[in-house]
Design an enzyme around this catalytic site. Structure first.
Site, PDB file in Angstrom:
ATOM      1  N   ARG A   1     -16.095  -1.582  -1.140  1.00 14.62           N
ATOM      2  CA  ARG A   1     -15.214  -0.445  -1.471  1.00 14.62           C
ATOM      3  C   ARG A   1     -16.008   0.860  -1.480  1.00 14.62           C
ATOM      4  O   ARG A   1     -15.745   1.765  -2.257  1.00 14.62           O
ATOM      5  CB  ARG A   1     -14.525  -0.657  -2.819  1.00 14.62           C
ATOM      6  CG  ARG A   1     -13.648  -1.898  -2.863  1.00 14.62           C
ATOM      7  CD  ARG A   1     -12.901  -2.019  -4.168  1.00 14.62           C
ATOM      8  NE  ARG A   1     -11.865  -3.039  -4.095  1.00 14.62           N
ATOM      9  CZ  ARG A   1     -12.081  -4.352  -4.272  1.00 14.62           C
ATOM     10  NH1 ARG A   1     -13.296  -4.790  -4.543  1.00 14.62           N
ATOM     11  NH2 ARG A   1     -11.095  -5.201  -4.181  1.00 14.62           N
TER      12      ARG A   1
ATOM     13  N   TYR B   1       0.858  -1.190   0.000  1.00 13.68           N
ATOM     14  CA  TYR B   1       0.000   0.000   0.000  1.00 13.68           C
ATOM     15  C   TYR B   1       0.894   1.241   0.000  1.00 13.68           C
ATOM     16  O   TYR B   1       1.437   1.644   1.020  1.00 13.68           O
ATOM     17  CB  TYR B   1      -0.959   0.026   1.200  1.00 13.68           C
ATOM     18  CG  TYR B   1      -1.913  -1.152   1.275  1.00 13.68           C
ATOM     19  CD1 TYR B   1      -2.248  -1.899   0.147  1.00 13.68           C
ATOM     20  CD2 TYR B   1      -2.496  -1.524   2.481  1.00 13.68           C
ATOM     21  CE1 TYR B   1      -3.122  -2.977   0.224  1.00 13.68           C
ATOM     22  CE2 TYR B   1      -3.380  -2.596   2.565  1.00 13.68           C
ATOM     23  CZ  TYR B   1      -3.676  -3.318   1.433  1.00 13.68           C
ATOM     24  OH  TYR B   1      -4.539  -4.386   1.513  1.00 13.68           O
TER      25      TYR B   1
HETATM   26  N1  NAP Z   1      -6.074  -8.503   1.033  1.00 10.60           N
HETATM   27  C1  NAP Z   1      -6.386  -7.765   0.015  1.00 10.60           C
HETATM   28  O1  NAP Z   1      -6.102  -8.103  -1.136  1.00 10.60           O
HETATM   29  C2  NAP Z   1      -7.124  -6.476   0.233  1.00 10.60           C
HETATM   30  C3  NAP Z   1      -7.699  -5.783  -0.853  1.00 10.60           C
HETATM   31  C4  NAP Z   1      -8.390  -4.592  -0.583  1.00 10.60           C
HETATM   32  C5  NAP Z   1      -8.496  -4.132   0.721  1.00 10.60           C
HETATM   33  N2  NAP Z   1      -7.911  -4.815   1.743  1.00 10.60           N
HETATM   34  C6  NAP Z   1      -8.018  -4.352   3.140  1.00 10.60           C
HETATM   35  O2  NAP Z   1      -9.403  -4.150   3.450  1.00 10.60           O
HETATM   36  C7  NAP Z   1      -9.607  -2.834   3.954  1.00 10.60           C
HETATM   37  C8  NAP Z   1     -10.975  -2.314   3.546  1.00 10.60           C
HETATM   38  O3  NAP Z   1     -11.171  -2.481   2.164  1.00 10.60           O
HETATM   39  P1  NAP Z   1     -11.637  -1.332   1.145  1.00 10.60           P
HETATM   40  O4  NAP Z   1     -11.172   0.006   1.560  1.00 10.60           O
HETATM   41  O5  NAP Z   1     -11.258  -1.851  -0.190  1.00 10.60           O
HETATM   42  O6  NAP Z   1     -13.213  -1.444   1.174  1.00 10.60           O
HETATM   43  P2  NAP Z   1     -14.403  -1.101   2.184  1.00 10.60           P
HETATM   44  O7  NAP Z   1     -13.946  -1.146   3.566  1.00 10.60           O
HETATM   45  O8  NAP Z   1     -15.523  -1.975   1.739  1.00 10.60           O
HETATM   46  O9  NAP Z   1     -14.784   0.380   1.741  1.00 10.60           O
HETATM   47  C9  NAP Z   1     -14.074   1.508   2.117  1.00 10.60           C
HETATM   48  C10 NAP Z   1     -14.783   2.699   1.527  1.00 10.60           C
HETATM   49  O10 NAP Z   1     -16.092   2.772   2.079  1.00 10.60           O
HETATM   50  C11 NAP Z   1     -16.336   4.028   2.659  1.00 10.60           C
HETATM   51  N3  NAP Z   1     -17.051   3.818   3.936  1.00 10.60           N
HETATM   52  C12 NAP Z   1     -16.697   3.020   4.962  1.00 10.60           C
HETATM   53  N4  NAP Z   1     -17.622   3.066   5.933  1.00 10.60           N
HETATM   54  C13 NAP Z   1     -18.570   3.915   5.504  1.00 10.60           C
HETATM   55  C14 NAP Z   1     -19.785   4.380   6.064  1.00 10.60           C
HETATM   56  N5  NAP Z   1     -20.202   3.968   7.254  1.00 10.60           N
HETATM   57  N6  NAP Z   1     -20.525   5.260   5.347  1.00 10.60           N
HETATM   58  C15 NAP Z   1     -20.113   5.684   4.123  1.00 10.60           C
HETATM   59  N7  NAP Z   1     -18.975   5.288   3.541  1.00 10.60           N
HETATM   60  C16 NAP Z   1     -18.209   4.412   4.233  1.00 10.60           C
HETATM   61  C17 NAP Z   1     -14.986   4.668   2.880  1.00 10.60           C
HETATM   62  O11 NAP Z   1     -15.107   6.054   2.655  1.00 10.60           O
HETATM   63  P3  NAP Z   1     -14.876   7.106   3.867  1.00 10.60           P
HETATM   64  O12 NAP Z   1     -13.407   7.150   4.039  1.00 10.60           O
HETATM   65  O13 NAP Z   1     -15.470   8.335   3.318  1.00 10.60           O
HETATM   66  O14 NAP Z   1     -15.601   6.545   5.049  1.00 10.60           O
HETATM   67  C18 NAP Z   1     -14.094   4.007   1.834  1.00 10.60           C
HETATM   68  O15 NAP Z   1     -14.008   4.752   0.659  1.00 10.60           O
HETATM   69  C19 NAP Z   1      -8.450  -2.018   3.387  1.00 10.60           C
HETATM   70  O16 NAP Z   1      -8.178  -0.900   4.189  1.00 10.60           O
HETATM   71  C20 NAP Z   1      -7.317  -3.020   3.398  1.00 10.60           C
HETATM   72  O17 NAP Z   1      -6.711  -3.039   4.669  1.00 10.60           O
HETATM   73  C21 NAP Z   1      -7.250  -5.983   1.512  1.00 10.60           C
END
Ligand code: NAP
Length: 377
Positions: free
Chosen positions: A255, A105
């Site tokens: 996401r 990242y």
């Molecule tokens: N192992 C892998 O291959 C892999 C791949 C992708 C991700 N990850 C891990 O998983 C974590 C989370 O994944 P992700 O960021 O892809 O997806 P996510 O958690 O499904 O979505 C994050 C997005 O949702 C928004 N969000 C979160 N809570 C919210 C709420 N209550 N209301 C409105 N919007 C909300 C956030 O915006 P705001 O900031 O505006 O809240 C952000 O843009 C990452 O940080 C990473 O550590 C791992």
């Protein structure tokens, strides 16, 4: 009042606050103190705990973790650094003990930020990180899970994270050039040397999980899982259940899409948002898939919940050994998300929602073809 009465009052407060909607959801404000010594005293069981893995590989963590990636990598405009540090520390205050990052990242910048925010809480909370990419001149150029590379990442990640041991070290992506037994064997050695505590893998097939687990028991599989992407239910969750491996859904609110914040009018910030090129985030797909968001809005509306809370509550209800890691850059969303660890919704209600969701055909692949190739499931 004894401790159990206090906890029970606390739980009923969180339950009822979860029913009040996003802005009334906050657990009582706690003023942040920098003192790690005070941490356990202040945590007072605000968020329940769950266990990933079993036996020697068991790892006790808060029922929801915090995905830290988006704090400075690929989730739009990069927020103020100090605010993201405060947000992670606020999560610690709330009782979150699981924080997720990865070497790739940035690369590196997310681990550096997490280290700056959470290093002083080492041994009180857990930061999980990942190896598996070949990084050259500041860019990922493919997979690299050779033993010497895994060892190098472990040492460098610990430095950036300001920790002496990695609580859970994941293989980020399968490397077809390195036998999985060598990968598992290297992590096993790192565990024996006291540098790593637990072993995890991301986005691998049931067959690979079995082979790796035979060499070094796995604590968790981390893969995408949400009401929008239910593929892990076919083979991965059954194999986790059979072998006693925990499951950590990443992108649990799709996401951002499942929260209702994104729609076909959304303009992605081009410099730092990989979603802009992904099939599922193209305007036509977002327009078509909005049926799913609408279901979550309706289900939540009846119960005083936001769609994000419905998405997380559904996951948490699936299995006791599932620990989602939603990412956020907003204090309000952090509180909103954490309140879902105490919902009071029956199995039948979740089943009814699931039946409605199953009628919707999701449009658009979750990854572009090049990234999909790295995934073995
Ligand atoms: N192992 C892998 O291959 C892999 C791949 C992708 C991700 N990850 C891990 O998983 C974590 C989370 O994944 P992700 O960021 O892809 O997806 P996510 O958690 O499904 O979505 C994050 C997005 O949702 C928004 N969000 C979160 N809570 C919210 C709420 N209550 N209301 C409105 N919007 C909300 C956030 O915006 P705001 O900031 O505006 O809240 C952000 O843009 C990452 O940080 C990473 O550590 C791992």
């Amino acid at each position: 009042m004894n401790n159990s009465e206090k906890n029970s009052n606390r739980r009923s407060f969180i339950k009822s606050s979860a029913l009040l909607g996003a802005f009334a959801l906050t657990v009582p404000a706690v003023s942040f103190s920098n003192s790690a010594e005070n941490l356990n005293k202040k945590r007072i069981n605000k968020i329940p705990m769950r266990t990933l893995g079993k036996g020697k590989s068991a790892f006790k963590v808060s029922a929801l973790g915090l995905g830290c990636m988006g704090a400075n990598y690929h989730r739009g405009r990069v927020p103020n650094r100090q605010k993201m540090i405060e947000l992670m520390q606020e999560a610690v205050e709330m009782g979150v003990t699981l924080f997720d990052t990865a070497e790739v990242y940035g690369p590196y910048i997310n681990e550096e930020l997490v280290g700056e925010a959470l290093g002083k809480f080492k041994n009180k909370i857990s930061v999980t990180t990942k190896f598996g990419f070949d990084i050259q001149n500041g860019k990922s150029v493919g997979q690299n899970c050779r033993p010497e590379q895994i060892r190098k990442v472990a040492e460098e990640s610990m430095k950036r994270l300001k920790i002496d041991v990695i609580d859970l070290f994941y293989q980020h992506r399968f490397d077809p050039n390195v036998p999985i037994e060598d990968v598992a064997g290297t992590v096993k050695d790192l565990i024996q040397e006291g540098k790593v505590k637990h072993f995890g893998m991301c986005e691998v097939s049931a067959d690979i999980i079995r082979k790796a687990h035979a060499v070094q028991p796995l604590t968790a599989i981390q893969s995408e899982y949400s009401l929008m992407w239910r593929e892990p239910e076919r083979e991965i969750l059954p194999v986790c259940e059979e072998l006693g491996i925990g499951f950590v859904p990443y992108s649990p609110v799709g996401r951002g899409y499942l929260t209702g914040m994104l729609n076909d009018q959304w303009e992605f910030y081009p410099q730092n948002d990989m979603r802009q090129d992904w099939p599922r985030f193209q305007p036509e797909a977002m327009k078509e898939n909005y049926k799913l968001v609408q279901l979550l809005i309706d289900f939540g509306h009846q119960r005083g919940l936001t769609p994000a809370q419905v998405a997380l509550g559904w996951l948490l209800n699936k299995k006791e050994w599932i620990v989602p890691i939603p990412g956020t850059t907003k204090f309000a969303h952090l509180h909103e998300n954490m309140a879902t660890t105490n919902l009071d919704i029956s199995e039948q209600e979740w089943q009814d929602l699931e039946n409605e969701v199953a009628k919707i055909e999701i449009v658009g692949d979750r990854y572009p073809a090049e990234q999909q190739k790295q995934i073995r499931n």
